[in-house]
Design an enzyme around this catalytic site. Structure first.
Site, PDB file in Angstrom:
ATOM      1  N   ILE A   1      24.451   4.789 -22.166  1.00 53.01           N
ATOM      2  CA  ILE A   1      25.146   5.967 -22.713  1.00 53.01           C
ATOM      3  C   ILE A   1      26.135   6.526 -21.689  1.00 53.01           C
ATOM      4  O   ILE A   1      27.229   6.975 -22.035  1.00 53.01           O
ATOM      5  CB  ILE A   1      24.118   7.042 -23.160  1.00 53.01           C
ATOM      6  CG1 ILE A   1      23.383   6.550 -24.413  1.00 53.01           C
ATOM      7  CG2 ILE A   1      24.789   8.397 -23.409  1.00 53.01           C
ATOM      8  CD1 ILE A   1      22.202   7.403 -24.850  1.00 53.01           C
TER       9      ILE A   1
ATOM     10  N   GLN B   1      27.714   7.860 -34.132  1.00 57.96           N
ATOM     11  CA  GLN B   1      26.367   7.443 -34.556  1.00 57.96           C
ATOM     12  C   GLN B   1      25.755   6.426 -33.583  1.00 57.96           C
ATOM     13  O   GLN B   1      24.533   6.418 -33.381  1.00 57.96           O
ATOM     14  CB  GLN B   1      26.446   6.860 -35.963  1.00 57.96           C
ATOM     15  CG  GLN B   1      25.106   6.834 -36.656  1.00 57.96           C
ATOM     16  CD  GLN B   1      25.236   6.320 -38.075  1.00 57.96           C
ATOM     17  OE1 GLN B   1      25.599   5.167 -38.296  1.00 57.96           O
ATOM     18  NE2 GLN B   1      24.941   7.164 -39.044  1.00 57.96           N
TER      19      GLN B   1
ATOM     20  N   ILE C   1       0.828  -1.207   0.000  1.00 53.42           N
ATOM     21  CA  ILE C   1       0.000   0.000   0.000  1.00 53.42           C
ATOM     22  C   ILE C   1       0.866   1.262   0.000  1.00 53.42           C
ATOM     23  O   ILE C   1       1.581   1.547   0.972  1.00 53.42           O
ATOM     24  CB  ILE C   1      -0.976   0.007   1.218  1.00 53.42           C
ATOM     25  CG1 ILE C   1      -1.853  -1.263   1.183  1.00 53.42           C
ATOM     26  CG2 ILE C   1      -1.804   1.277   1.241  1.00 53.42           C
ATOM     27  CD1 ILE C   1      -2.624  -1.489  -0.125  1.00 53.42           C
TER      28      ILE C   1
ATOM     29  N   GLU D   1      -0.918  -0.387 -10.193  1.00 48.41           N
ATOM     30  CA  GLU D   1      -2.168   0.107 -10.819  1.00 48.41           C
ATOM     31  C   GLU D   1      -2.526  -0.703 -12.068  1.00 48.41           C
ATOM     32  O   GLU D   1      -3.004  -0.172 -13.067  1.00 48.41           O
ATOM     33  CB  GLU D   1      -2.098   1.613 -11.062  1.00 48.41           C
ATOM     34  CG  GLU D   1      -1.869   2.330  -9.735  1.00 48.41           C
ATOM     35  CD  GLU D   1      -2.398   3.729  -9.628  1.00 48.41           C
ATOM     36  OE1 GLU D   1      -3.225   4.120 -10.463  1.00 48.41           O
ATOM     37  OE2 GLU D   1      -1.987   4.421  -8.684  1.00 48.41           O
TER      38      GLU D   1
HETATM   39  N1  CAA Z   1     -15.273   0.492 -15.183  1.00 47.95           N
HETATM   40  C1  CAA Z   1     -16.408   0.016 -14.658  1.00 47.95           C
HETATM   41  N2  CAA Z   1     -16.642  -1.284 -14.440  1.00 47.95           N
HETATM   42  C2  CAA Z   1     -15.679  -2.159 -14.775  1.00 47.95           C
HETATM   43  C3  CAA Z   1     -14.457  -1.749 -15.336  1.00 47.95           C
HETATM   44  C4  CAA Z   1     -14.268  -0.358 -15.537  1.00 47.95           C
HETATM   45  N3  CAA Z   1     -13.150   0.143 -16.053  1.00 47.95           N
HETATM   46  N4  CAA Z   1     -13.711  -2.844 -15.574  1.00 47.95           N
HETATM   47  C5  CAA Z   1     -14.439  -3.904 -15.177  1.00 47.95           C
HETATM   48  N5  CAA Z   1     -15.623  -3.477 -14.683  1.00 47.95           N
HETATM   49  C6  CAA Z   1     -16.717  -4.288 -14.181  1.00 47.95           C
HETATM   50  C7  CAA Z   1     -17.185  -5.276 -15.236  1.00 47.95           C
HETATM   51  O1  CAA Z   1     -18.150  -4.685 -16.095  1.00 47.95           O
HETATM   52  C8  CAA Z   1     -17.777  -6.376 -14.401  1.00 47.95           C
HETATM   53  O2  CAA Z   1     -19.054  -6.009 -13.933  1.00 47.95           O
HETATM   54  P1  CAA Z   1     -20.388  -6.799 -14.436  1.00 47.95           P
HETATM   55  O3  CAA Z   1     -20.182  -8.234 -14.058  1.00 47.95           O
HETATM   56  O4  CAA Z   1     -21.479  -6.122 -13.682  1.00 47.95           O
HETATM   57  O5  CAA Z   1     -20.442  -6.596 -15.914  1.00 47.95           O
HETATM   58  C9  CAA Z   1     -16.892  -6.383 -13.177  1.00 47.95           C
HETATM   59  O6  CAA Z   1     -16.247  -5.116 -13.114  1.00 47.95           O
HETATM   60  C10 CAA Z   1     -15.852  -7.472 -13.210  1.00 47.95           C
HETATM   61  O7  CAA Z   1     -15.095  -7.275 -14.373  1.00 47.95           O
HETATM   62  P2  CAA Z   1     -14.401  -8.444 -15.140  1.00 47.95           P
HETATM   63  O8  CAA Z   1     -15.382  -9.565 -15.378  1.00 47.95           O
HETATM   64  O9  CAA Z   1     -13.744  -7.859 -16.324  1.00 47.95           O
HETATM   65  O10 CAA Z   1     -13.360  -8.941 -14.046  1.00 47.95           O
HETATM   66  P3  CAA Z   1     -12.075  -9.827 -14.167  1.00 47.95           P
HETATM   67  O11 CAA Z   1     -12.013 -10.677 -12.964  1.00 47.95           O
HETATM   68  O12 CAA Z   1     -11.986 -10.482 -15.515  1.00 47.95           O
HETATM   69  O13 CAA Z   1     -10.870  -8.763 -13.971  1.00 47.95           O
HETATM   70  C11 CAA Z   1      -9.350  -6.981 -14.451  1.00 47.95           C
HETATM   71  C12 CAA Z   1     -10.716  -7.625 -14.703  1.00 47.95           C
HETATM   72  C13 CAA Z   1      -9.235  -5.922 -15.538  1.00 47.95           C
HETATM   73  C14 CAA Z   1      -8.203  -7.968 -14.568  1.00 47.95           C
HETATM   74  C15 CAA Z   1      -9.376  -6.320 -13.035  1.00 47.95           C
HETATM   75  O14 CAA Z   1      -9.474  -7.290 -12.018  1.00 47.95           O
HETATM   76  C16 CAA Z   1      -8.163  -5.475 -12.778  1.00 47.95           C
HETATM   77  O15 CAA Z   1      -8.103  -4.312 -13.200  1.00 47.95           O
HETATM   78  N6  CAA Z   1      -7.135  -5.997 -12.045  1.00 47.95           N
HETATM   79  C17 CAA Z   1      -5.959  -5.231 -11.686  1.00 47.95           C
HETATM   80  C18 CAA Z   1      -6.153  -4.535 -10.375  1.00 47.95           C
HETATM   81  C19 CAA Z   1      -5.210  -3.377 -10.198  1.00 47.95           C
HETATM   82  O16 CAA Z   1      -5.053  -2.530 -11.065  1.00 47.95           O
HETATM   83  N7  CAA Z   1      -4.612  -3.290  -9.001  1.00 47.95           N
HETATM   84  C20 CAA Z   1      -3.791  -2.182  -8.687  1.00 47.95           C
HETATM   85  C21 CAA Z   1      -3.778  -1.982  -7.225  1.00 47.95           C
HETATM   86  S1  CAA Z   1      -3.878  -0.313  -6.721  1.00 47.95           S
HETATM   87  C22 CAA Z   1      -2.303   0.296  -6.786  1.00 47.95           C
HETATM   88  O17 CAA Z   1      -1.408  -0.272  -7.358  1.00 47.95           O
HETATM   89  C23 CAA Z   1      -2.199   1.636  -6.179  1.00 47.95           C
HETATM   90  C24 CAA Z   1      -0.879   1.981  -5.643  1.00 47.95           C
HETATM   91  O18 CAA Z   1      -0.679   1.910  -4.461  1.00 47.95           O
HETATM   92  C25 CAA Z   1       0.142   2.578  -6.532  1.00 47.95           C
END
Ligand code: CAA
Length: 399
Positions: A356, A298, A176, A382
């Protein structure tokens, strides 16, 4: 000129020309300059030491808040700066050129926490939490990842059990950003396991609540100054009024917020790349080998040409994603494309910058080795590059 042509041009072509205008406004240039000056004057002096000692840049973050960089896109009535997303990515690029440990804190607070609260929080939540977060008085964190739910974000094990007027929160969150320095957490947790992702909620949790425990700071490859911790919840009582949106809205909230977050991280990757490129360009004009500056060879000049071209392409994708968001259009695809591409070129460009610099590139005083280490995380957090490819391929395959 034919009057019919003039009318046709004015009505149909000038909006197109406006859309295709790549010039920044005076306001954008001023924001970029302010961020550039801050990075040079306030971040550069201690950046190597902070990296080595894993020191969180608390004073620098406080200053960024006072300058209005911690809630850039938030309405001034909630303590923000009321700027657009283009301004935000310009500032992110400049800060990231010098210190990506600072820019990740800035990105999480701006894109994940403040934007999420402003867009989906209720008025009481905005008054109580957003005003402090957007003005930089407090820092926020976004708690989605778990030991066994990283890319597979729907598999949340942290539970928020509904007790009537409050939730009881139990579980562990990993990696986190701002974990210890944040005062407020946006926590994603499962309330109705039988409903899968539709049973997930997003809750605002105050860090000083009874039962919140902060794990040790992670000892990382890059962005070593940033404040990365595990957070444990043991029977933490969270008032119902701290739930964001309707019951079961938490996963959609997380996805919506992350789409914007990916624009911020794409801008961070772009900044890391352009910072390394600028250092390599300067060095190549100073360092002599075989009787001339190495830029005259180059082998080096072509490297610089490839680096400059890739950075320009990444910048176009980042600005397109920011512009798409500012237009109120769906930016999920352009955000993922920008993050995927910019994080890949950050790997390439920083590695070439070290090359470089030769032997000097491998030691800390020349900064490029740090930028190379910092670049790697942009392919991971992310949403990994593989997750971006899932988002992009699903969208393009839908047609
Ligand atoms: N906007 C709105 N809804 C969305 C969406 C979006 N961009 N993307 C997916 N959804 C919805 C889908 O429509 C679905 O809803 P319904 O069933 O009602 O249609 C639901 O979410 C589930 O979606 P998927 O079926 O596509 O889910 P999935 O299990 O196949 O996973 C995924 C999709 C894209 C892999 C997702 O899990 C994902 O983004 N994973 C990565 C998580 C991530 O980015 N973590 C980062 C942590 S935070 C961080 O790093 C912060 C930091 O500290 C720097």
């Amino acid at each position: 000129m034919n009057i019919g042509f003039c009318v046709f041009f004015a009505v149909f072509c000038s909006p197109i020309l406006q859309i295709m205008n790549f010039q920044l406004t005076e306001e954008h240039k001023a924001v970029r300059q302010a961020a550039r000056d801050f990075a040079k004057n306030e971040l550069l002096p201690g950046v190597i030491e902070r990296d080595e000692k894993m020191k969180f840049p608390a004073e620098q973050i406080k200053m960024l808040g006072e300058l209005g960089f911690m809630g850039m896109m938030v309405d001034p009535k909630y303590g923000g700066s009321g700027m657009d997303t283009i301004s935000y990515v310009l500032a992110m690029e400049e800060i990231s050129k010098i210190d990506a440990s600072v820019s990740v804190c800035m990105s999480v607070n701006n894109s994940l926490v403040c934007w999420g609260l402003e867009k989906y929080g209720n008025e009481d939540q905005k008054q109580k939490y957003l005003t402090q977060l957007a003005s930089g008085q407090k820092i926020g964190a976004f708690l989605l990842s778990e030991p066994e739910a990283g890319s597979d974000a729907t598999s949340q094990r942290t539970t928020a059990v509904d007790m009537g007027d409050h939730y009881i929160l139990n579980g562990t969150k990993n990696w986190i950003t701002n974990g210890n320095s944040a005062s407020y957490y946006l926590v994603i947790a499962q309330t109705y396991p039988e409903k899968g992702h539709k049973g997930i909620n997003a809750l605002i949790v105050e860090k000083n609540s009874h039962g919140v425990m902060v794990g040790a700071k992670e000892n990382k490859l890059g962005i070593r100054g940033s404040d990365t911790h595990s957070i444990m919840f043991q029977d933490v009582k969270v008032p119902k009024e701290n739930r964001i949106g309707d019951d079961g809205f938490g996963f959609t909230f997380a996805m919506k917020v992350l789409a914007g977050g990916r624009i911020g991280i794409a801008a961070q990757a772009l900044g890391i790349a352009s910072g390394a490129y600028e250092l390599a360009l300067k060095y190549s004009k100073e360092r002599k080998a075989f009787g001339t500056e190495i830029s005259n060879h180059q082998a080096i000049a072509f490297k610089l040409a490839d680096m400059a071209t890739q950075i320009e392409a990444a910048r176009l994708l980042v600005h397109k994603a920011a512009w798409t968001k500012d237009q109120g259009l769906d930016y999920t695809l352009s955000a993922s494309m920008a993050k995927l591409f910019a994080s890949d070129i950050a790997q390439f460009v920083t590695s070439e910058a070290v090359q470089i610099h030769g032997g000097y590139g491998y030691v800390k005083e020349f900064h490029v080795e740090r930028l190379m280490r910092d670049a790697k995380i942009t392919q991971i957090y992310e949403g990994t590059s593989e997750v971006q490819r899932i988002v992009i391929s699903r969208t393009v395959l839908k047609g």
